[in-house]
Design a protein around this motif. Structure first.
Motif, PDB file in Angstrom:
ATOM      1  N   SER A  44       8.280  -1.741   1.444  1.00 43.62           N
ATOM      2  CA  SER A  44       7.351  -0.611   1.541  1.00 43.62           C
ATOM      3  C   SER A  44       7.101   0.094   0.213  1.00 43.62           C
ATOM      4  O   SER A  44       5.944   0.424  -0.094  1.00 43.62           O
ATOM      5  N   PRO A  45       8.122   0.341  -0.617  1.00 53.08           N
ATOM      6  CA  PRO A  45       7.825   0.925  -1.928  1.00 53.08           C
ATOM      7  C   PRO A  45       6.865   0.074  -2.753  1.00 53.08           C
ATOM      8  O   PRO A  45       5.994   0.605  -3.449  1.00 53.08           O
ATOM      9  N   MET A  46       7.002  -1.248  -2.659  1.00 54.19           N
ATOM     10  CA  MET A  46       6.109  -2.114  -3.428  1.00 54.19           C
ATOM     11  C   MET A  46       4.691  -2.094  -2.865  1.00 54.19           C
ATOM     12  O   MET A  46       3.716  -2.196  -3.620  1.00 54.19           O
ATOM     13  N   ARG A  47       4.563  -1.955  -1.552  1.00 55.59           N
ATOM     14  CA  ARG A  47       3.228  -1.794  -0.976  1.00 55.59           C
ATOM     15  C   ARG A  47       2.576  -0.510  -1.496  1.00 55.59           C
ATOM     16  O   ARG A  47       1.374  -0.502  -1.792  1.00 55.59           O
ATOM     17  N   THR A  91      -0.783  -0.534  -3.762  1.00 52.94           N
ATOM     18  CA  THR A  91      -1.970   0.091  -3.184  1.00 52.94           C
ATOM     19  C   THR A  91      -2.464   1.274  -4.016  1.00 52.94           C
ATOM     20  O   THR A  91      -3.678   1.466  -4.180  1.00 52.94           O
ATOM     21  N   LEU A  92      -1.545   2.085  -4.542  1.00 56.35           N
ATOM     22  CA  LEU A  92      -1.935   3.295  -5.266  1.00 56.35           C
ATOM     23  C   LEU A  92      -2.062   3.080  -6.772  1.00 56.35           C
ATOM     24  O   LEU A  92      -2.529   3.977  -7.485  1.00 56.35           O
ATOM     25  N   ARG A  93      -1.685   1.916  -7.254  1.00 57.62           N
ATOM     26  CA  ARG A  93      -1.752   1.633  -8.689  1.00 57.62           C
ATOM     27  C   ARG A  93      -3.102   1.962  -9.321  1.00 57.62           C
ATOM     28  O   ARG A  93      -3.137   2.539 -10.417  1.00 57.62           O
ATOM     29  N   PRO A  94      -4.250   1.645  -8.679  1.00 59.30           N
ATOM     30  CA  PRO A  94      -5.526   1.943  -9.335  1.00 59.30           C
ATOM     31  C   PRO A  94      -5.767   3.424  -9.617  1.00 59.30           C
ATOM     32  O   PRO A  94      -6.617   3.760 -10.460  1.00 59.30           O
ATOM     33  N   LEU A  95      -5.040   4.307  -8.920  1.00 61.90           N
ATOM     34  CA  LEU A  95      -5.217   5.738  -9.125  1.00 61.90           C
ATOM     35  C   LEU A  95      -4.435   6.256 -10.322  1.00 61.90           C
ATOM     36  O   LEU A  95      -4.669   7.380 -10.778  1.00 61.90           O
TER      37      LEU A  95
END
Length: 235
Positions: free
Chosen positions: A118-121, A125-129
């Motif tokens: 879950s931390p990697m998800r 997922t939020l990396r582009p922000l």
């Protein structure tokens, strides 16, 4: 409570900020004059809500069940107009000190999904922000270090943190050349539900060092496994 973003302040998202280390980290970044977005599970009132009410609009509380990919995507959509200077995943669980041969399969799955997958998800997922010069961090532990495991115990929790470290290493390799800083953070042995009452440090003793270490690594791309005093933790 909705925050009013300030272009002159940095913004941190802290995943798992309802209590202990996550709550302490949210409070620390408020003291450092950041805008903070903290997540909690469900709708139950927590210490983070109290902190938000006293923050003058600088802390926003978001609901997130981290093990639900759809909720992670929904959080990304809600934050789509924000630029993050720090994304930090704190959430984790433990299920006690049970020899690995006695761990039920559903318990193994639960801890691995919560602490590693879950931390990697969230990161993916939020990396582009996250700003190109920003930081992505996850709360690891010296118990995730294979080198330091000379006494055994806490088999499942150790394995989940080692898995998290390995997955972050794979993530870093896959995104080689990324200018963001990546951190695996060991907060020390802290008196929390996970750390127990005999631990060496209080939250108040650990968290300022965690925040200071994060800030000292800003602008240093690549993956770093470090503790709250800024020391390198062996793999």
């Amino acid at each position: 409570m909705n925050s009013t973003p300030n272009d002159t302040r940095k913004t941190a998202v802290i995943i798992g900020a309802s209590r202990t280390l996550g709550l302490g980290l949210a409070a620390e970044y408020l003291r450092r004059d950041w805008d903070v977005i903290g997540t909690v599970r469900g709708s139950r009132r927590t210490g983070l809500h109290d902190l938000a009410e006293a923050s003058g609009g600088r802390l926003t509380v978001e609901s997130l069940e981290m093990t639900d990919p759809e909720q992670i995507s929904a959080l990304r959509d809600r934050l789509a107009q924000r630029t993050l200077d720090l994304l930090f995943v704190n959430a984790a669980i433990t299920r006690g000190d049970i020899p690995i041969g006695e761990v039920p399969t559903d318990m193994f799955t639960d801890v691995m999904i919560t602490n590693a997958l879950s931390p990697m998800r969230v990161v993916e997922t939020l990396r582009p922000l996250v700003a190109p010069t920003g930081t992505i961090g996850v709360m690891s532990s010296d118990q995730g270090s294979i080198t330091l495991n000379t006494e055994g115990g806490q088999d499942l929790y150790r394995a989940s943190k080692s898995a998290l470290n390995q997955l972050m290493r794979s993530y870093a390799a896959r995104h080689a050349g990324d200018t963001r800083t990546l951190l695996l953070m060991d907060p020390g042995w802290v008196r929390t539900e996970l750390g127990g009452p005999e631990a060496d440090l209080s939250v108040e003793e650990s968290i300022p060092g965690v925040a200071e270490t994060i800030e000292r690594h800003q602008g240093k791309p690549g993956l770093h496994f470090v503790d709250y005093q800024g020391q390198v933790v062996p793999w």
